[in-house]
Design a protein around this motif. Structure first.
Motif, PDB file in Angstrom:
ATOM      1  N   UNK A 133      30.648  -1.486  23.022  1.00 10.17           N
ATOM      2  CA  UNK A 133      30.819  -2.349  24.189  1.00 10.17           C
ATOM      3  C   UNK A 133      31.968  -3.334  23.968  1.00 10.17           C
ATOM      4  N   UNK A 134      32.111  -3.820  22.740  1.00  8.07           N
ATOM      5  CA  UNK A 134      33.214  -4.714  22.426  1.00  8.07           C
ATOM      6  C   UNK A 134      34.551  -3.999  22.520  1.00  8.07           C
ATOM      7  N   UNK A 135      34.610  -2.762  22.016  1.00 12.09           N
ATOM      8  CA  UNK A 135      35.858  -2.003  22.087  1.00 12.09           C
ATOM      9  C   UNK A 135      36.228  -1.700  23.529  1.00 12.09           C
ATOM     10  N   UNK A 136      35.221  -1.481  24.389  1.00  8.53           N
ATOM     11  CA  UNK A 136      35.492  -1.255  25.810  1.00  8.53           C
ATOM     12  C   UNK A 136      36.128  -2.496  26.440  1.00  8.53           C
ATOM     13  N   UNK A 137      35.680  -3.673  26.031  1.00 13.44           N
ATOM     14  CA  UNK A 137      36.288  -4.898  26.552  1.00 13.44           C
ATOM     15  C   UNK A 137      37.740  -5.020  26.103  1.00 13.44           C
ATOM     16  N   UNK A 138      38.009  -4.694  24.849  1.00  8.41           N
ATOM     17  CA  UNK A 138      39.397  -4.741  24.382  1.00  8.41           C
ATOM     18  C   UNK A 138      40.251  -3.744  25.163  1.00  8.41           C
ATOM     19  N   UNK A 139      39.706  -2.563  25.443  1.00  4.78           N
ATOM     20  CA  UNK A 139      40.452  -1.568  26.221  1.00  4.78           C
ATOM     21  C   UNK A 139      40.759  -2.069  27.627  1.00  4.78           C
ATOM     22  N   UNK A 140      39.917  -2.969  28.136  1.00  2.00           N
ATOM     23  CA  UNK A 140      40.144  -3.547  29.467  1.00  2.00           C
ATOM     24  C   UNK A 140      41.132  -4.709  29.432  1.00  2.00           C
ATOM     25  N   UNK A 141      41.605  -5.033  28.239  1.00  2.00           N
ATOM     26  CA  UNK A 141      42.570  -6.117  28.111  1.00  2.00           C
ATOM     27  C   UNK A 141      41.961  -7.484  27.889  1.00  2.00           C
ATOM     28  N   UNK A 158      28.278 -28.031  30.665  1.00  2.00           N
ATOM     29  CA  UNK A 158      29.258 -28.999  30.160  1.00  2.00           C
ATOM     30  C   UNK A 158      28.602 -30.044  29.253  1.00  2.00           C
ATOM     31  N   UNK A 159      29.202 -30.343  28.095  1.00  2.00           N
ATOM     32  CA  UNK A 159      30.548 -29.975  27.636  1.00  2.00           C
ATOM     33  C   UNK A 159      30.631 -28.634  26.906  1.00  2.00           C
ATOM     34  N   UNK A 160      29.523 -27.915  26.792  1.00  2.00           N
ATOM     35  CA  UNK A 160      29.587 -26.593  26.168  1.00  2.00           C
ATOM     36  C   UNK A 160      30.359 -25.633  27.074  1.00  2.00           C
ATOM     37  N   UNK A 161      30.992 -24.647  26.456  1.00  2.00           N
ATOM     38  CA  UNK A 161      31.731 -23.623  27.198  1.00  2.00           C
ATOM     39  C   UNK A 161      30.834 -22.426  27.464  1.00  2.00           C
ATOM     40  N   UNK A 162      31.237 -21.612  28.407  1.00  2.00           N
ATOM     41  CA  UNK A 162      30.484 -20.415  28.777  1.00  2.00           C
ATOM     42  C   UNK A 162      30.865 -19.251  27.873  1.00  2.00           C
ATOM     43  N   UNK A 163      29.861 -18.623  27.274  1.00  2.00           N
ATOM     44  CA  UNK A 163      30.019 -17.349  26.591  1.00  2.00           C
ATOM     45  C   UNK A 163      29.331 -16.306  27.470  1.00  2.00           C
ATOM     46  N   UNK A 164      30.105 -15.428  28.082  1.00  2.00           N
ATOM     47  CA  UNK A 164      29.566 -14.456  29.026  1.00  2.00           C
ATOM     48  C   UNK A 164      29.025 -13.244  28.281  1.00  2.00           C
ATOM     49  N   UNK A 165      27.759 -12.949  28.499  1.00  2.00           N
ATOM     50  CA  UNK A 165      27.119 -11.802  27.853  1.00  2.00           C
ATOM     51  C   UNK A 165      27.290 -10.583  28.764  1.00  2.00           C
ATOM     52  N   UNK A 166      27.970  -9.548  28.260  1.00  2.00           N
ATOM     53  CA  UNK A 166      28.326  -8.391  29.075  1.00  2.00           C
ATOM     54  C   UNK A 166      27.741  -7.096  28.529  1.00  2.00           C
ATOM     55  N   UNK A 193      24.223  -3.792  34.322  1.00  2.00           N
ATOM     56  CA  UNK A 193      24.209  -2.819  35.406  1.00  2.00           C
ATOM     57  C   UNK A 193      25.186  -3.102  36.532  1.00  2.00           C
ATOM     58  N   UNK A 194      25.962  -4.174  36.433  1.00  2.00           N
ATOM     59  CA  UNK A 194      26.871  -4.548  37.522  1.00  2.00           C
ATOM     60  C   UNK A 194      28.247  -3.906  37.384  1.00  2.00           C
ATOM     61  N   UNK A 195      28.529  -3.256  36.257  1.00  2.00           N
ATOM     62  CA  UNK A 195      29.799  -2.568  36.085  1.00  2.00           C
ATOM     63  C   UNK A 195      30.820  -3.396  35.331  1.00  2.00           C
ATOM     64  N   UNK A 196      30.875  -3.207  34.006  1.00  2.00           N
ATOM     65  CA  UNK A 196      31.724  -4.059  33.173  1.00  2.00           C
ATOM     66  C   UNK A 196      33.205  -3.861  33.476  1.00  2.00           C
ATOM     67  N   UNK A 197      33.607  -2.703  33.955  1.00  4.11           N
ATOM     68  CA  UNK A 197      35.027  -2.460  34.234  1.00  4.11           C
ATOM     69  C   UNK A 197      35.560  -3.388  35.315  1.00  4.11           C
ATOM     70  N   UNK A 198      34.714  -3.815  36.219  1.00  4.46           N
ATOM     71  CA  UNK A 198      35.134  -4.771  37.247  1.00  4.46           C
ATOM     72  C   UNK A 198      34.771  -6.206  36.876  1.00  4.46           C
ATOM     73  N   UNK A 199      33.632  -6.383  36.217  1.00  4.20           N
ATOM     74  CA  UNK A 199      33.145  -7.738  35.970  1.00  4.20           C
ATOM     75  C   UNK A 199      33.930  -8.426  34.859  1.00  4.20           C
ATOM     76  N   UNK A 200      34.256  -7.722  33.778  1.00  6.95           N
ATOM     77  CA  UNK A 200      34.949  -8.368  32.660  1.00  6.95           C
ATOM     78  C   UNK A 200      36.317  -8.923  33.076  1.00  6.95           C
ATOM     79  N   UNK A 201      37.177  -8.147  33.747  1.00  7.16           N
ATOM     80  CA  UNK A 201      38.449  -8.737  34.194  1.00  7.16           C
ATOM     81  C   UNK A 201      38.265  -9.889  35.177  1.00  7.16           C
ATOM     82  N   UNK A 202      37.251  -9.798  36.027  1.00  8.41           N
ATOM     83  CA  UNK A 202      36.969 -10.879  36.964  1.00  8.41           C
ATOM     84  C   UNK A 202      36.669 -12.182  36.212  1.00  8.41           C
ATOM     85  N   UNK A 203      35.831 -12.092  35.168  1.00 12.68           N
ATOM     86  CA  UNK A 203      35.473 -13.280  34.390  1.00 12.68           C
ATOM     87  C   UNK A 203      36.680 -13.808  33.620  1.00 12.68           C
TER      88      UNK A 203
END
Length: 385
Positions: free
Chosen positions: A66-74, A27-35, A41-51
């Motif tokens: 990897x970016x397109x996979x995130x878009x596919x996850x919504x 703070x006051x900077x925002x979080x940019x999550x690196x996925x 190795x933690x599994x982006x299909x579960x971690x990205x929606x959680x974040x």
């Protein structure tokens, strides 16, 4: 579905906790999550929606797929691709509203001369001393001005990456931060998004980072780790909680007679009759072969040495004398803990393997089942993918 003899457990409640810790530190900077690399190795299909559910709105990945996979996850937040774009990838950047990294003058020229169908957001990567990717810091103001004149480019941000943030006393940190500060001060118009800190910089260099940065890029910290063990001399007090643990089952037990050897290369010889447990994990699962002869595992609460060479699917553990309490207690099917938040830890395994936690997380193989666990009753989400 048959059970595997090895399992990784990921505590999603701890990841949510770590998000809040990092936000407070940044703070006051925002979080940019690196996925990148399947969320380390933690599994982006579960971690990205959680974040995303936790309110994270900025993400970074290494590569376009990897970016397109995130878009596919919504995932609807902004996504920065850290690798340099190529001409054939530009339509995907535009179609999926991805942010591109200007990592060299050649990339800048590519973007300036491309026929884009819609506006493309870009961040300029400043090479302040990492010498991996980036526009040389002294040349950035010129390219910044040229990029701003392009009608189809939205020049959004500027960033750099510190080469020695895990070694706070290293003089390169000061040089890189000063070069970056000088660069940012020279940019007209001023950038809307400035980011320099990763997890190590946030925890080891908190008082030396730009106070006007808009984002902190956190990857490993989301999972409760830094690249080196906590060091009270440098590291700000933190409450990060390790999310990942790894265990494997005992699949075989036998007594190795005195003088007999174990595993490939016959590198370990039993000094006396020794009860040995074979456990169902190996380098094919991502457990490092480099840990052979150095690592310990925990069996029934007791740390015991791994003996012989780590094999592709199996490794062996010395349980001591066949008459010992541990040897008599251990049975096929029992759990051996390779690492968790007590002992051994991932930092221990990294030291034994002469590597870093990043590598160990990322090389955890797809064939290792991940169990996502949240012991909070109201939000339990146990399951395996």
């Amino acid at each position: 579905m048959y059970n595997a003899p090895v399992r990784a457990t990921i505590r999603t409640d701890r990841i949510r906790h770590n998000v809040q810790v990092i936000r407070k530190q940044a703070h006051p900077a925002a979080l940019m999550a690196v996925l990148k690399a399947d969320a380390y190795g933690h599994g982006v299909r579960r971690i990205a929606p959680l974040l995303s559910d936790a309110g994270v709105r900025a993400f970074a990945v290494a590569r376009v797929h990897e970016a397109l996979a995130l878009r596919d996850l919504g995932i609807e937040g902004f996504i920065l691709v850290l690798a340099p774009p190529t001409r054939d990838q530009l339509p995907a950047y535009v179609a999926h509203n991805l942010h591109a990294s200007v990592t060299s003058p050649d990339v800048a020229r590519l973007l300036l001369h491309s026929d884009l169908s819609a506006s493309l957001s870009v961040h300029v990567n400043v090479d302040t001393g990492m010498h991996r990717l980036g526009v040389a810091w002294g040349a950035v103001p010129t390219w910044w001005t040229r990029l701003h004149k392009a009608p189809m480019l939205s020049v959004t941000g500027v960033y750099t990456h510190l080469a020695t943030a895990d070694a706070p006393a290293h003089p390169l940190n000061a040089r890189q931060l000063q070069r970056f500060a000088n660069t940012v001060a020279a940019l007209r118009p001023s950038p809307r998004a400035v980011h320099v800190a990763n997890t190590d910089a946030l925890t080891h260099l908190p008082d030396r980072l730009p106070t006007d940065a808009q984002y902190v890029r956190a990857g490993l910290g989301l999972y409760g780790l830094t690249s080196t063990p906590p060091d009270a001399r440098y590291q700000r007090p933190t409450d990060l909680q390790m999310a990942l643990s790894l265990e494997a089952q005992v699949v075989h037990l036998h007594t190795v007679p005195e003088g007999e050897t174990v595993s490939y290369g016959a590198r370990w010889t039993a000094p006396s009759d020794t009860r040995v447990a074979t456990i169902g994990i190996g380098y094919g699962d991502g457990y490092p072969r480099a840990a052979s002869g150095s690592a310990y595992v925990r069996v029934h609460g007791t740390l015991r040495p791994m003996v012989g060479s780590v094999c592709m699917d199996l490794c062996m553990v010395d349980l001591g004398s066949p008459n010992s309490t541990l040897a008599k207690r251990t049975a096929v099917g029992d759990a051996a803990i390779l690492f968790d938040d007590t002992a051994p830890t991932l930092h221990d395994l990294a030291r034994w393997s002469q590597t870093i936690p990043y590598e160990l997380c990322c090389q955890l193989a797809p064939r290792v089942p991940r169990r996502y666990q949240d012991p909070t009753p109201a939000t339990a989400e146990n399951g395996t993918i």
